[in-house]
Write a protein that holds these residues in place. Sequence first.
Motif, mmCIF file in Angstrom:
data_model
loop_
_atom_site.group_PDB
_atom_site.id
_atom_site.type_symbol
_atom_site.label_atom_id
_atom_site.label_comp_id
_atom_site.label_asym_id
_atom_site.label_seq_id
_atom_site.Cartn_x
_atom_site.Cartn_y
_atom_site.Cartn_z
ATOM 1 N N THR A 147 8.066 2.804 -10.801
ATOM 2 C CA THR A 147 8.171 1.481 -11.416
ATOM 3 C C THR A 147 7.319 0.495 -10.641
ATOM 4 O O THR A 147 7.062 0.661 -9.445
ATOM 5 C CB THR A 147 9.623 0.961 -11.441
ATOM 6 O OG1 THR A 147 10.104 0.818 -10.098
ATOM 7 C CG2 THR A 147 10.528 1.902 -12.217
ATOM 8 N N GLU A 148 6.899 -0.560 -11.317
ATOM 9 C CA GLU A 148 6.168 -1.655 -10.680
ATOM 10 C C GLU A 148 6.386 -2.912 -11.516
ATOM 11 O O GLU A 148 6.265 -2.882 -12.743
ATOM 12 C CB GLU A 148 4.681 -1.331 -10.565
ATOM 13 C CG GLU A 148 3.843 -2.437 -9.931
ATOM 14 C CD GLU A 148 4.324 -2.827 -8.533
ATOM 15 O OE1 GLU A 148 4.218 -4.019 -8.199
ATOM 16 O OE2 GLU A 148 4.807 -1.952 -7.785
ATOM 17 N N SER A 149 6.724 -4.003 -10.845
ATOM 18 C CA SER A 149 7.003 -5.252 -11.547
ATOM 19 C C SER A 149 5.857 -6.256 -11.463
ATOM 20 O O SER A 149 5.795 -7.184 -12.278
ATOM 21 C CB SER A 149 8.280 -5.898 -10.991
ATOM 22 O OG SER A 149 8.144 -6.172 -9.606
ATOM 23 N N LEU B 196 2.444 -7.368 -12.262
ATOM 24 C CA LEU B 196 1.534 -6.963 -13.330
ATOM 25 C C LEU B 196 0.159 -6.506 -12.842
ATOM 26 O O LEU B 196 -0.349 -5.473 -13.304
ATOM 27 C CB LEU B 196 1.392 -8.100 -14.346
ATOM 28 C CG LEU B 196 0.524 -7.812 -15.569
ATOM 29 C CD1 LEU B 196 1.055 -6.611 -16.336
ATOM 30 C CD2 LEU B 196 0.453 -9.040 -16.475
ATOM 31 N N VAL C 282 0.003 -2.776 -11.854
ATOM 32 C CA VAL C 282 0.319 -1.710 -12.811
ATOM 33 C C VAL C 282 -0.903 -0.871 -13.176
ATOM 34 O O VAL C 282 -0.865 0.369 -13.073
ATOM 35 C CB VAL C 282 1.012 -2.283 -14.065
ATOM 36 C CG1 VAL C 282 1.196 -1.200 -15.125
ATOM 37 C CG2 VAL C 282 2.363 -2.894 -13.688
ATOM 38 N N ARG D 108 -1.427 3.079 -12.281
ATOM 39 C CA ARG D 108 -1.612 4.072 -13.350
ATOM 40 C C ARG D 108 -2.894 4.862 -13.166
ATOM 41 O O ARG D 108 -2.928 6.081 -13.389
ATOM 42 C CB ARG D 108 -1.591 3.360 -14.706
ATOM 43 C CG ARG D 108 -0.180 2.940 -15.127
ATOM 44 C CD ARG D 108 -0.166 2.149 -16.415
ATOM 45 N NE ARG D 108 1.217 1.886 -16.834
ATOM 46 C CZ ARG D 108 1.574 0.969 -17.731
ATOM 47 N NH1 ARG D 108 0.640 0.230 -18.321
ATOM 48 N NH2 ARG D 108 2.843 0.806 -18.040
ATOM 49 N N GLN E 48 6.264 -0.305 -16.148
ATOM 50 C CA GLN E 48 6.343 -1.712 -15.762
ATOM 51 C C GLN E 48 7.734 -2.241 -16.081
ATOM 52 O O GLN E 48 8.255 -2.042 -17.181
ATOM 53 C CB GLN E 48 5.308 -2.552 -16.505
ATOM 54 C CG GLN E 48 5.304 -4.009 -16.075
ATOM 55 C CD GLN E 48 4.353 -4.865 -16.902
ATOM 56 O OE1 GLN E 48 3.542 -4.337 -17.663
ATOM 57 N NE2 GLN E 48 4.456 -6.168 -16.762
ATOM 58 N N LYS F 236 10.605 -5.701 -15.511
ATOM 59 C CA LYS F 236 10.709 -7.132 -15.231
ATOM 60 C C LYS F 236 11.794 -7.422 -14.203
ATOM 61 O O LYS F 236 11.616 -8.259 -13.321
ATOM 62 C CB LYS F 236 10.973 -7.897 -16.525
ATOM 63 C CG LYS F 236 9.810 -7.870 -17.508
ATOM 64 C CD LYS F 236 10.108 -8.724 -18.727
ATOM 65 C CE LYS F 236 8.922 -8.740 -19.692
ATOM 66 N NZ LYS F 236 9.200 -9.559 -20.907
#
Length: 249
Positions: free
Chosen positions: A76-78, A80, A83, A87, A99, A101
């Motif tokens: 996961t990554e919040s 932006l 991301v 990937r 992604q 929030k």
Amino acid sequence: MNLFDQLLEDSNKAFKGWDFSFIEDTGRVQSELLPWSYGSKARKYLFGAKSMLDMGTGGGEFLSKLLPLPDYTLATESYLPNVPVARMRLAPLGVEVVQIKEDDQLPFMDESFEVILNKHESYDVSEVRRVLKQNAIFLTQQVGGTDCVELNQLLGASLNPMYQKWNLQTAAEELEGQFNVLESREAFPSMRFYDIGAVLYYLKAIPWQVPHFSVDAYREAIYELHLFIEKNGFLDVRQHRFLLAARPK
């Protein structure tokens, strides 16, 4: 352009993922070693696991070096901008980057993972417990609330009130209701900056250290700090790190 102005330009250097090589690989900042290795702990708990989640993967730098990964590995990554970086790095390894929030709303089924890794990322205890299998492992290394407070003090900047009480004791107490803590460590290693440009690059990459930081707002204090480093050769500040490994009750 004098040396001070040239070093100020370092605050404009692009920062991608979670990569400090611009100042680390050139030796402009160095950190004292921790009394544990998060990577070694991760390898230990991943041994034999068939599924894992890496929370807050950044640009995927750390996860990409943990090969071989379990067959079912997600991240996961919040933030932006991180991301697409993550990937690009992790897709060839078969890892999907999701992604998110909020860390209290993980888009995964109950009991999805045998291991959850979390390095310097926020988390919600109940949500972590929900997506972990029974007998699974949650391993986290956190940045404590007193991390590099000397930078704030030297610049005359207020401390971020959100993090001041974040430490090993607080985190362990939060886990107690739903987890058994297997390992816990805390340390305050030194971090040494050798020029003001390295300090500014760091502050830009870690925007929560000095909220609303800008060179213009702190220029006078920055110049005084530059003179201090030029006279003494370096600036030492104290980091704050702690580690917890826990198993669901």
